[in-house]
Design an enzyme around this catalytic site. Structure first.
Site, PDB file in Angstrom:
ATOM      1  CG  ASP A 107      -1.862   1.138   1.297  1.00 36.64           C
ATOM      2  OD1 ASP A 107      -2.709   1.235   0.394  1.00 36.64           O
ATOM      3  OD2 ASP A 107      -1.769   1.949   2.244  1.00 36.64           O
ATOM      4  CD  GLU A 162      -2.236   2.174  -3.419  1.00 33.98           C
ATOM      5  OE1 GLU A 162      -3.380   2.635  -3.556  1.00 33.98           O
ATOM      6  OE2 GLU A 162      -1.597   2.242  -2.361  1.00 33.98           O
TER       7      GLU A 162
END
Length: 594
Positions: A237, A313
């Site tokens: 993330d 990401e």
């Protein structure tokens, strides 16, 4: 490993054993080392996938019971959004304990059972990792605040004195992705206003200071913990956000920061992140070299040699910058957000496809394609609306048009060289739920009133499994976000075996993708001559045509139709491809008729 075993033992008393599936053949399990180069990976948002205990919230046991569905769908791996211990200020992306499962999702033994069962079904498991920030309830942060200025634990975050005569102003002008200042002032142990801490997202998500060695040590330990559990990879993330520019300089005059923007920022895509990932890659390579029998071991664990991966990401200004994250000694995949943001337009899509393949080729990484996820409006709704509205939309648009385009776009994506990601429910053609009452919304960005639009709840509504029943088969106790009336007609039950349904289209496409040797991994496509608004390319004996226009177009009948998102009419050597339709052909038996 001792810590892992102790935690599982602690969870034993809460776990109810359930039957496990029959092992699949060793041939199916023994996939090649670089499976990730052409994998189709299915994203599960655990709170919205399946509820096993009737509390209205999805959980790990619910996911485990639905693993056979994912196997039969034809995906290769399952990516689980965060299920760690968390106060849930941002749906689990505020982690309080990276080595524990939040009770709302189950416990560590449930995670262990899920991983084991997935491996028996030849599915790999990828878990989310959140290294940019923790929860403000993480033990490090709580102690840092409690110990006051000068605490060594404050150095593990970004604590700074404020500006102004009495420190009443934030240390710099950075804004939160969720809106408002990126700094919050703490109250010191003596009750006085004190230092400020940085949070690029919600105030409950303080950013780690990755210049402090303890942070790197901790996350390398966390990686090993979950690798010992048997996970096959990590989705990272905010992979672009860990390192901040030296001195945390002011941004200067700038519009409100957007997560999905492509501007150069002092807190995103700094070159220092790459050294972190080079260190992490050494750990994964160490695990990849561990030898084990093919298929289930004596412990029931899938121990294939190699195959652990990192997925980034990484929102970057360009595709070329994204390629930096997947150099041979760093990560394996990076989400292609430029492709996700592309409109349903042939010229625009061809440009992004070409740039993506060109950027990935020098670093030897596969292109990674994605159309929807838990942070953006589902593509069935994006494509139902005019272009230019962004990736978070509160308008239903033309539902029929959106579904037709979504089906065509999905078929196009699955034909491209590389790996593809499917967000739960897109195989059902689910639209965003755009009319959720404001009082049920839970997206923290919505309540901040700026930053992201705050409408991510619409793509997170629990998916329907049955035509009728409590929450359409999601569980027996309702759902944490209300499902719309008529949701059951889009359910797995309603679409299974139904010719022409979106679910059967995905099943057929994924089956053909596995069977056709020219699909999957690759680095290039051969573009074919096509009318304006139409994409046509060849990959060996495979041909894909995507008509992005609103009118039917005449194309050569390239061979035998494999799959089509709409009804194709062929007369002699010509095929009529309807508006907003993609078709796959094989020339293997009929020969090329172009």
């Amino acid at each position: 490993m001792t810590d892992l075993l102790l935690r599982i033992k602690d969870d034993m008393s809460q776990h109810s054993a359930a039957p496990t599936p029959t092992p699949t053949s060793a041939v199916a399990v023994a996939k090649r080392r670089d499976w990730w180069r052409d994998a189709v990976i299915y994203q599960v948002y655990p709170r919205s996938f399946a509820d096993s205990n009737g509390d209205g919230m999805g959980d790990l046991e619910g996911v485990r019971t639905r693993l056979p569905y994912l196997r039969d769908l034809g995906v290769d791996a399952v990516w689980l959004s965060p299920f760690y211990s968390s106060p849930q200020a941002d749906a689990g992306y505020d982690v309080a304990d990276y080595r524990a499962v939040d009770p709302m999702f189950g416990n560590l033994l449930d995670a262990d059972a899920l991983i084991r069962d997935a491996h028996r079904l030849s599915l790999r498991i990828i878990v989310d990792l959140v290294p940019n920030h923790s929860s403000d309830q993480h033990e490090w942060f709580k102690r840092a605040v409690a110990e006051g200025p000068g605490s060594s634990l404050r150095d593990r975050y970004h604590f700074r004195p404020g500006k102004g005569e009495n420190g009443e102003l934030p240390p710099n002008d950075w804004e939160s992705i969720f809106g408002g200042p990126a700094w919050t002032r703490v109250t010191e142990p003596d009750g006085t206003p004190g230092e400020w801490y940085l949070h690029l997202f919600a105030p409950e998500q303080p950013d780690f200071n990755w210049e402090h060695p303890a942070v790197g040590d901790e996350f390398r330990s966390i990686l090993r913990f979950w690798l010992d559990m048997g996970v096959d990879g990590f989705r990272i993330d905010v992979a672009h956000g860990l390192v901040k520019a030296q001195g945390l300089p002011d941004l200067g005059s700038h519009d409100q920061v957007k997560l999905l923007g492509n501007d150069v920022m002092p807190f995103f895509d700094q070159d220092g992140v790459h050294e972190i990932y080079r260190q992490w890659r050494l750990i994964l390579d160490e695990y990849a070299e561990r030898k084990g029998p093919e298929g289930p071991s004596s412990e029931g664990r899938w121990r294939e040699t190699g195959g652990r991966i990192f997925v980034a990401e990484a929102w970057t200004p360009t595709i070329e910058r994204t390629a930096n994250y997947v150099r041979p000694d760093e990560l394996h995949q990076a989400f292609n957000f430029q492709y996700l943001s592309t409109h349903w337009d042939a010229e625009e899509m061809r440009e992004v496809i070409d740039r993506t393949l060109e950027a990935m080729r020098p670093v030897g990484a596969p292109a990674t394609w994605v159309l929807s996820n838990h942070d953006v409006t589902r593509h069935a709704t994006r494509f139902a609306n005019p272009p230019g509205l962004g990736t978070q939309i509160r308008l239903a648009g033309d539902r029929e048009l959106g579904l037709r385009r979504a089906r065509a776009a999905s078929l196009l994506m699955l034909a491209l060289p590389g790996s593809a990601y499917v967000y739960q429910g897109e195989e059902l053609g689910l639209p965003d739920v755009v009319d959720l009452p404001d009082e049920v919304r839970q997206d923290p960005a919505y309540f901040r009133g700026a930053g992201q639009d705050g409408f991510r709840d619409g793509c997170r509504v629990p998916i329907p499994w049955t035509r009728t029943g409590s929450s359409y088969g999601f569980g027996d106790g309702g759902s944490w976000l209300p499902q719309p009336e008529g949701w059951g007609e889009l359910s797995v039950e309603a679409q299974s075996g139904e010719a022409g349904s979106t679910l059967e289209l995905y099943r057929a496409a994924l089956r053909v993708r596995r069977e056709q040797p020219d699909l999957g991994a690759g680095t290039s496509v051969e573009w074919l001559r096509a009318p304006e608004g139409v994409l046509a390319f060849r990959r060996g004996e495979f041909v894909c045509v995507a008509n992005t226009t609103g009118e039917s177009v005449a194309m050569p009948a390239y061979g035998r139709v494999l799959v089509a998102s709409g009804e194709i009419v062929e007369v002699d050597d010509e095929a009529k491809v309807p508006a907003d339709t993609t078709v796959w052909w094989t020339t293997a038996t009929a020969g090329t008729r172009a």
